[in-house]
Design a protein around this motif. Structure first.
Motif, short mmCIF file in Angstrom:
data_model
loop_
_atom_site.label_atom_id
_atom_site.label_comp_id
_atom_site.label_asym_id
_atom_site.label_seq_id
_atom_site.Cartn_x
_atom_site.Cartn_y
_atom_site.Cartn_z
N ASP A 48 -11.73 34.16 -37.59
CA ASP A 48 -12.14 33.33 -38.72
C ASP A 48 -11.34 33.63 -39.98
N ARG A 49 -10.58 34.71 -39.98
CA ARG A 49 -9.74 35.06 -41.14
C ARG A 49 -8.66 36.04 -40.69
N ILE A 50 -7.46 35.83 -41.22
CA ILE A 50 -6.34 36.68 -40.84
C ILE A 50 -6.00 37.61 -42.00
N TYR A 51 -5.78 38.87 -41.68
CA TYR A 51 -5.42 39.87 -42.68
C TYR A 51 -4.01 40.34 -42.37
N ILE A 52 -3.09 40.02 -43.27
CA ILE A 52 -1.71 40.48 -43.09
C ILE A 52 -1.54 41.79 -43.85
N ILE A 53 -1.01 42.79 -43.16
CA ILE A 53 -0.82 44.12 -43.75
C ILE A 53 0.66 44.47 -43.67
N ALA A 54 1.25 44.87 -44.79
CA ALA A 54 2.68 45.18 -44.78
C ALA A 54 3.07 45.94 -46.04
N LEU A 97 -8.60 38.97 -37.64
CA LEU A 97 -7.43 39.35 -36.84
C LEU A 97 -6.43 39.98 -37.80
N PHE A 98 -5.92 41.13 -37.43
CA PHE A 98 -4.95 41.82 -38.28
C PHE A 98 -3.53 41.55 -37.81
N ILE A 99 -2.67 41.20 -38.77
CA ILE A 99 -1.24 41.05 -38.45
C ILE A 99 -0.47 42.10 -39.25
N PHE A 100 0.22 42.97 -38.55
CA PHE A 100 1.07 43.98 -39.18
C PHE A 100 2.51 43.48 -39.13
N ILE A 101 3.15 43.41 -40.30
CA ILE A 101 4.55 42.98 -40.32
C ILE A 101 5.40 44.19 -40.67
N SER A 102 6.31 44.56 -39.78
CA SER A 102 7.14 45.73 -40.04
C SER A 102 8.46 45.63 -39.31
N GLN A 103 9.54 45.65 -40.05
CA GLN A 103 10.87 45.65 -39.43
C GLN A 103 10.97 46.80 -38.44
N SER A 104 10.71 48.02 -38.92
CA SER A 104 10.91 49.22 -38.09
C SER A 104 9.79 49.45 -37.09
#
Ligand code: F6R
Length: 357
Positions: A48-54, A97-104
Motif C-alpha cells: 500500500d506504500r513504497i519506501y525508497i531508502i538510499a 514495500l522497501f526499495i533500496f537503491i545502491s550502486q555498490s
C-alpha cells in the motif's frame, strides 16, 4: 580500463547512452513490452506504500523514482536518506514495500535499515549495479541496473541507470494494475539514449560554460522547480565532490525564504528549465537573482527555450528529463574540476563505497 580517456569519469559519462540501451534490451519482452519478475510485480502491486531508502546520488535517483512511480503507477512513495531513517523512522503503512537503491550494494547505512525492516517481517527489493552484493543477497528481490563497473568515485552512469530501471518498474506496476499509459516507455527511453549522445557530443560548449562560470568561483547555486529541483541536487553534489566548489541545489521558489541573501555580484546560478508548467516561474527566479548581481546560466529544453539560454537539451518525455539534464551537469562539473586541477576520479576524503556507518 580507461582506454583513450583521460579519466574514468569522462568514460562513464560517455557510456550512458549504451547503458540505457542495454537496460531496454534486458527488460524488454519479445513483443516490445516491459516485463519484470512476477514476484517483484506482485510485491509492488500488493503493497500500500513504497519506501525508497538510499544515500547520496542514489537518494537523488530515488527522488525521481518517487515521481515516476506515483505518476505512472499511481502508488504512494516516500523517499528517505538511509542514515536518517534508521534513527527517525516514520510511521509505516500497513503493508509497506522497501526499495533500496545502491550502486555498490554495500552501503552500511542502507544495510542497517535492511536488517531492521527484515526483522520486522517486511519485504525488500534492492536496485543495484552489483547483483551479488550484500544488499542484493539479503533482500527478497533484486533489480540489476546493468551499468557495468563504475570506477570513478563520482557516480554518473549508475544514477541514470537507476532512473531508467525505476521507470520500467513503474511501468510494470502500472501494467499489473491495468493502468493505461499514454506513452511508450521503451520508445521514450530510446529517445533519451539518443538525446544523451547529442549531449555527450557537446563537450566543447560545456567546457566553455565551466570555464566562464566556475573557473575561479567560491560557490555556485543550482535552481529548479519540480523534477528540475531533483536534478539540481545531483548537479550540486557532483560539483561539490569533484571540484570542491561550495554548491547548493535549491527549489526555485524557496530561494526568497533566506538563501537569496547569499547572492553576490558574479555568483554563478545554474537554472534548469525543462518542465513546461514551471518554465515561467523558474525564469522569474532567475530574474530575481540576476537583479542581485548573480551570473545566471539557464539550461533549458527544446520547445521551452528562450534566446538568453546558455544551453538547450534535446526534447525528451517530461517524466524522463532528469536522465538527459544530468549529462550537461556532469560534464560541467568534470571540466570545472579539471580547470581547478582537482583529482577527478579520486576526490579527497571520499571512497567509492561507504561500508562504515
Ligand atoms: C556521489 C556518490 C555517493 C554515492 C553514495 C551511495 O557521486 O557516489 O553519493 O551515491 O555513497 O552509494 P551507493 O549507491 O553505492 O549505495
Amino acid at each position: 580500463e580507461k582506454g583513450t580517456y583521460p579519466h574514468f569519469m569522462l568514460k562513464e559519462i560517455d557510456e550512458q547512452p549504451f547503458v540505457i540501451r542495454n537496460i531496454i534490451q534486458k527488460y524488454q519482452n519479445e513483443d516490445g513490452t516491459v516485463r519484470l519478475d512476477e514476484d517483484i510485480r506482485q510485491a509492488m502491486k500488493s503493497s500500500d506504500r513504497i519506501y525508497i531508502i538510499a544515500a547520496g546520488t542514489s537518494y537523488h535517483a530515488g527522488l525521481v523514482g518517487k515521481q515516476l512511480i506515483e505518476k505512472i503507477a499511481q502508488r504512494p512513495v516516500e523517499v528517505h536518506i538511509a542514515s536518517e531513517f534508521l534513527y527517525n523512522m516514520p510511521l509505516l503503512s500497513e503493508n509497506p514495500l522497501f526499495i533500496f537503491i545502491s550502486q555498490s550494494g554495500e552501503t552500511a547505512d542502507l544495510r542497517g535499515v535492511l536488517v531492521d525492516v527484515k526483522e520486522k517481517g517486511y519485504k525488500a527489493l534492492t536496485i543495484t549495479n552489483v547483483p551479488g552484493s550484500t544488499l542484493s543477497r539479503e533482500s527478497d528481490f533484486t533489480l540489476h541496473t546493468y551499468a557495468g563497473p563504475e570506477i570513478a568515485v563520482a557516480s554518473t552512469k549508475a544514477y541514470t541507470a537507476q532512473m531508467a530501471v525505476l521507470t520500467l518498474l513503474a511501468v510494470d506496476t502500472a501494467n499489473a494494475k491495468g493502468i493505461e499509459l499514454d506513452f511508450d516507455p521503451i520508445q521514450e527511453l530510446a529517445i533519451v539514449a539518443s538525446a544523451m549522445e547529442t549531449l555527450c557530443d557537446q563537450k566543447e560548449k560545456l567546457e566553455q560554460i565551466a570555464r566562464d562560470y566556475l573557473a575561479t568561483t567560491r560557490n555556485c547555486f543550482f535552481i529548479g522547480r519540480a523534477a528540475d529541483y531533483f536534478v539540481c541536487l545531483e548537479g550540486s553534489l557532483k560539483l561539490k565532490e569533484i571540484s570542491y566548489i561550495q554548491a547548493e541545489g535549491f527549489a526555485g521558489g524557496e530561494l526568497k525564504h533566506g538563501t537569496i541573501a547569499l547572492i553576490e555580484d558574479g555568483t554563478p546560478v545554474i537554472a534548469i528549465a525543462t518542465q513546461e508548467h514551471v518554465n515561467l516561474s523558474i525564469r522569474g527566479n532567475v530574474k530575481e537573482v540576476a537583479a542581485r548581481g548573480a551570473h545566471p546560466c539557464i539550461i533549458s529544453m527544446e520547445g521551452l527555450e528562450h534566446a538568453e539560454d546558455a544551453f538547450v537539451i534535446p526534447k525528451v518525455h517530461e517524466y524522463l528529463t532528469s536522465l538527459a539534464t544530468v549529462i550537461p551537469l556532469q560534464l560541467i562539473s568534470y571540466y570545472a574540476a579539471l580547470h581547478r586541477d582537482c583529482d577527478v576520479d579520486k576526490p579527497r576524503n571520499l571512497a567509492k563505497s561507504v561500508t562504515v556507518e
